[in-house]
Scaffold this motif. Structure first.
Motif, PDB file in Angstrom:
ATOM      1  N   PRO A 144       3.137   2.026   4.398  1.00  0.00           N
ATOM      2  CA  PRO A 144       2.898   1.362   5.689  1.00  0.00           C
ATOM      3  C   PRO A 144       3.685   0.054   5.736  1.00  0.00           C
ATOM      4  O   PRO A 144       3.823  -0.641   4.723  1.00  0.00           O
ATOM      5  CB  PRO A 144       1.388   1.106   5.691  1.00  0.00           C
ATOM      6  CG  PRO A 144       0.957   1.168   4.276  1.00  0.00           C
ATOM      7  CD  PRO A 144       1.957   1.962   3.523  1.00  0.00           C
ATOM      8  N   GLY A 187       3.231  -2.409   8.216  1.00  0.00           N
ATOM      9  CA  GLY A 187       2.628  -3.386   9.116  1.00  0.00           C
ATOM     10  C   GLY A 187       2.614  -2.854  10.534  1.00  0.00           C
ATOM     11  O   GLY A 187       3.387  -1.982  10.885  1.00  0.00           O
ATOM     12  N   TYR A 225       6.322  11.546  16.361  1.00  0.00           N
ATOM     13  CA  TYR A 225       7.384  11.663  15.370  1.00  0.00           C
ATOM     14  C   TYR A 225       8.155  12.960  15.630  1.00  0.00           C
ATOM     15  O   TYR A 225       7.627  13.914  16.175  1.00  0.00           O
ATOM     16  CB  TYR A 225       6.818  11.787  13.956  1.00  0.00           C
ATOM     17  CG  TYR A 225       6.045  10.609  13.437  1.00  0.00           C
ATOM     18  CD1 TYR A 225       4.672  10.488  13.658  1.00  0.00           C
ATOM     19  CD2 TYR A 225       6.681   9.622  12.686  1.00  0.00           C
ATOM     20  CE1 TYR A 225       3.955   9.417  13.149  1.00  0.00           C
ATOM     21  CE2 TYR A 225       5.974   8.545  12.175  1.00  0.00           C
ATOM     22  CZ  TYR A 225       4.612   8.451  12.409  1.00  0.00           C
ATOM     23  OH  TYR A 225       3.907   7.389  11.896  1.00  0.00           O
ATOM     24  N   GLN A 253       0.699  -0.921  11.758  1.00  0.00           N
ATOM     25  CA  GLN A 253       0.318   0.490  11.715  1.00  0.00           C
ATOM     26  C   GLN A 253       1.495   1.458  11.616  1.00  0.00           C
ATOM     27  O   GLN A 253       1.331   2.650  11.772  1.00  0.00           O
ATOM     28  CB  GLN A 253      -0.541   0.859  12.926  1.00  0.00           C
ATOM     29  CG  GLN A 253      -1.977   0.383  12.796  1.00  0.00           C
ATOM     30  CD  GLN A 253      -2.732   1.195  11.783  1.00  0.00           C
ATOM     31  OE1 GLN A 253      -2.708   2.415  11.789  1.00  0.00           O
ATOM     32  NE2 GLN A 253      -3.418   0.543  10.859  1.00  0.00           N
ATOM     33  N   LYS A 254       2.698   0.977  11.415  1.00  0.00           N
ATOM     34  CA  LYS A 254       3.845   1.881  11.291  1.00  0.00           C
ATOM     35  C   LYS A 254       3.983   2.359   9.852  1.00  0.00           C
ATOM     36  O   LYS A 254       3.700   1.631   8.906  1.00  0.00           O
ATOM     37  CB  LYS A 254       5.121   1.167  11.736  1.00  0.00           C
ATOM     38  CG  LYS A 254       5.154   0.877  13.228  1.00  0.00           C
ATOM     39  CD  LYS A 254       6.361   0.070  13.622  1.00  0.00           C
ATOM     40  CE  LYS A 254       7.640   0.860  13.483  1.00  0.00           C
ATOM     41  NZ  LYS A 254       8.809   0.090  13.985  1.00  0.00           N
ATOM     42  N   LEU A 255       4.394   3.612   9.720  1.00  0.00           N
ATOM     43  CA  LEU A 255       4.588   4.217   8.404  1.00  0.00           C
ATOM     44  C   LEU A 255       6.061   4.552   8.205  1.00  0.00           C
ATOM     45  O   LEU A 255       6.738   4.976   9.138  1.00  0.00           O
ATOM     46  CB  LEU A 255       3.767   5.502   8.266  1.00  0.00           C
ATOM     47  CG  LEU A 255       2.261   5.394   8.465  1.00  0.00           C
ATOM     48  CD1 LEU A 255       1.613   6.772   8.326  1.00  0.00           C
ATOM     49  CD2 LEU A 255       1.651   4.412   7.475  1.00  0.00           C
ATOM     50  N   SER A 284      -3.375  -2.280   8.129  1.00  0.00           N
ATOM     51  CA  SER A 284      -2.261  -1.346   7.966  1.00  0.00           C
ATOM     52  C   SER A 284      -2.552  -0.277   6.932  1.00  0.00           C
ATOM     53  O   SER A 284      -1.760   0.629   6.747  1.00  0.00           O
ATOM     54  CB  SER A 284      -0.991  -2.101   7.571  1.00  0.00           C
ATOM     55  OG  SER A 284      -1.178  -2.721   6.313  1.00  0.00           O
ATOM     56  N   ASN A 285      -3.707  -0.381   6.231  1.00  0.00           N
ATOM     57  CA  ASN A 285      -4.053   0.627   5.236  1.00  0.00           C
ATOM     58  C   ASN A 285      -4.781   1.823   5.831  1.00  0.00           C
ATOM     59  O   ASN A 285      -5.133   2.741   5.106  1.00  0.00           O
ATOM     60  CB  ASN A 285      -4.928   0.008   4.140  1.00  0.00           C
ATOM     61  CG  ASN A 285      -4.182  -1.045   3.369  1.00  0.00           C
ATOM     62  OD1 ASN A 285      -2.977  -0.914   3.162  1.00  0.00           O
ATOM     63  ND2 ASN A 285      -4.869  -2.097   2.977  1.00  0.00           N
ATOM     64  N   GLN A 291      -2.912   7.613   9.113  1.00  0.00           N
ATOM     65  CA  GLN A 291      -2.754   8.282  10.387  1.00  0.00           C
ATOM     66  C   GLN A 291      -3.222   9.728  10.258  1.00  0.00           C
ATOM     67  O   GLN A 291      -3.068  10.356   9.216  1.00  0.00           O
ATOM     68  CB  GLN A 291      -1.292   8.222  10.843  1.00  0.00           C
ATOM     69  CG  GLN A 291      -0.857   6.800  11.182  1.00  0.00           C
ATOM     70  CD  GLN A 291       0.582   6.712  11.613  1.00  0.00           C
ATOM     71  OE1 GLN A 291       1.231   7.721  11.917  1.00  0.00           O
ATOM     72  NE2 GLN A 291       1.105   5.499  11.665  1.00  0.00           N
ATOM     73  N   SER A 322       0.866  -1.173   0.000  1.00  0.00           N
ATOM     74  CA  SER A 322       0.000   0.000   0.000  1.00  0.00           C
ATOM     75  C   SER A 322       0.899   1.219   0.000  1.00  0.00           C
ATOM     76  O   SER A 322       2.050   1.158   0.464  1.00  0.00           O
ATOM     77  CB  SER A 322      -0.885   0.002   1.251  1.00  0.00           C
ATOM     78  OG  SER A 322      -1.715  -1.129   1.271  1.00  0.00           O
TER      79      SER A 322
END
Lengths: 112, 115
Positions: A94, A96, B35, A98-100, B100-101, B104, A32
């Motif tokens: 991403p 997995g 971050y 939820q980490k980007l 995971s899609n 945020q 994605s």
């Protein structure tokens, strides 16, 4: 490991001309991918996301991006730049849980 | 719309001080993130949390800690501030542990200067 590379740190265009912001990804499978935009002194806003449903993705403010597996690219385009498009743009994958992972960003400058 | 609110837009502190950056989200999101953003480096993940009282180290946790006592609030703590922690700090939240899609959602950032 998944990663993204933004090929230009700065892109300058004139108002009314096309915009192309380049992003290449590295992944062992079809990932994605997201594009985010950050206007000055603001947080990041999601422009569009690719999740394998369609290779051409339309986002907000007239932006779109095309996923090309053969070129491992996900370039962001807009037919006609507006002054309000001046901002920093991030290509994001991403990974997995939820980490980007963010690219280093491309600053778009729009001149009158 | 999701709202992620960071308590300060600009903050100036001195070397050695203990610094607290606060973040609140109003959409009952499970995941929250801190971050830092530096020119030419993009965004780098410091810490994240999947649930209350739960925390995980990101890519650059050294010199930082976090606290999540309530689901809506996620605090970043600089135990003893140093000049190399001068940066823009961004908080984000997202909703799903399994998808995971999910994008945020970000706050507007806190620009922190350590003198």
């Amino acid at each position: 490991a998944q990663s993204v590379t933004q090929l230009d740190s700065h892109v300058s265009v004139s108002e009314g001309t096309p915009v192309l912001l380049r992003c290449n990804y590295s992944s062992s499978y079809s990932p994605s991918l997201f594009w985010y935009v950050q206007h000055p002194n603001k947080g990041l806003q999601l422009l569009l996301k690719y999740t394998s449903a369609a290779t051409l993705v339309k986002g907000i403010n007239g932006f779109e991006a095309e996923f090309k597996k053969s070129e491992t690219s996900f370039h962001l385009t807009k037919p006609s730049a507006h002054m309000s498009d001046a901002a920093e743009y991030f290509c994001v994958v991403p990974t997995g849980f939820q980490k980007l992972v963010f690219g280093t960003g491309t600053r778009l400058l729009v001149s009158p | 719309d999701v709202k992620v609110t960071q308590s300060s837009r600009y903050l100036v502190k001195r070397t050695g001080e203990k610094v607290f950056l606060e973040c609140v989200q109003d959409m009952d999101h499970e995941n929250m993130f801190w971050y830092r953003q530096d020119p030419g480096l993009g965004l780098r993940l410091i810490y994240f949390s999947y649930d209350v009282k739960m925390k995980e180290k990101g890519d650059i946790p050294e010199g930082y800690s976090v606290s999540r006592e309530k689901k809506e609030r996620f605090s970043l703590i600089l135990e003893s501030a140093s000049t190399n922690q001068t940066s823009m700090y961004l908080c984000a939240s997202s909703n799903s542990k399994t998808d995971s899609n999910q994008p945020q959602h970000f706050g507007d950032g806190t620009r922190l200067s350590i003198l």
